[in-house]
Design a protein around this motif. Sequence first.
Motif, short mmCIF file in Angstrom:
data_model
loop_
_atom_site.label_atom_id
_atom_site.label_comp_id
_atom_site.label_asym_id
_atom_site.label_seq_id
_atom_site.Cartn_x
_atom_site.Cartn_y
_atom_site.Cartn_z
N MET A 1 0.84 -1.19 0.00
CA MET A 1 0.00 0.00 0.00
C MET A 1 0.88 1.25 0.00
O MET A 1 1.86 1.32 0.71
N LEU A 2 0.51 2.24 -0.78
CA LEU A 2 1.24 3.50 -0.82
C LEU A 2 0.96 4.31 0.44
O LEU A 2 -0.18 4.42 0.88
N LYS A 3 2.02 4.89 1.00
CA LYS A 3 1.88 5.74 2.17
C LYS A 3 2.75 6.96 2.00
O LYS A 3 3.86 6.87 1.49
N GLY A 4 2.25 8.10 2.44
CA GLY A 4 3.04 9.31 2.48
C GLY A 4 3.44 9.87 1.12
O GLY A 4 4.42 10.59 1.01
N TYR A 5 2.67 9.60 0.08
CA TYR A 5 3.04 10.05 -1.25
C TYR A 5 2.62 11.49 -1.56
O TYR A 5 3.17 12.13 -2.45
N ALA A 6 1.64 12.04 -0.85
CA ALA A 6 1.16 13.40 -1.13
C ALA A 6 2.17 14.44 -0.64
O ALA A 6 2.74 14.30 0.43
#
Length: 127
Positions: A1-6
């Motif tokens: 899962m992607l995390k902290g991409y923003a």
Amino acid sequence: MLKGYAQCQITILPVRDFKESLAYYTNVLGFEVAWIWDEDGYGAVTCGGVEIHLDRQDIVVPYRSYLFVENADEIYAFYKEQGVRVITKIESKPWGVREFTFEDLNGHLYRVASSEEKDDNKNGDGI
């Protein structure tokens, strides 16, 4: 899962009249022009680390935003002098901020807040 991409979030506000809104944000609210893509319809204003895009639209549905600032009391006083439509007066909130709400000329509401310095010695006895 992607995390902290923003990396950041930029609001795109619909406005009835782009030039009038641009002038309001710069001359009344104290923002600066960041850039203009279309002289009659799209551009951005900035203040500190905040950028807001203004997009001319025939139908404007008001947005609500929360704007965290260094000193809400100072901004409140400045906006009152500028004739900004203040919806709620500045007050201390139980969650530790000083906060007020204003409305821009397109009906967009901004809740403006800053951290309230906590003073455990509010009785003034110096102990």
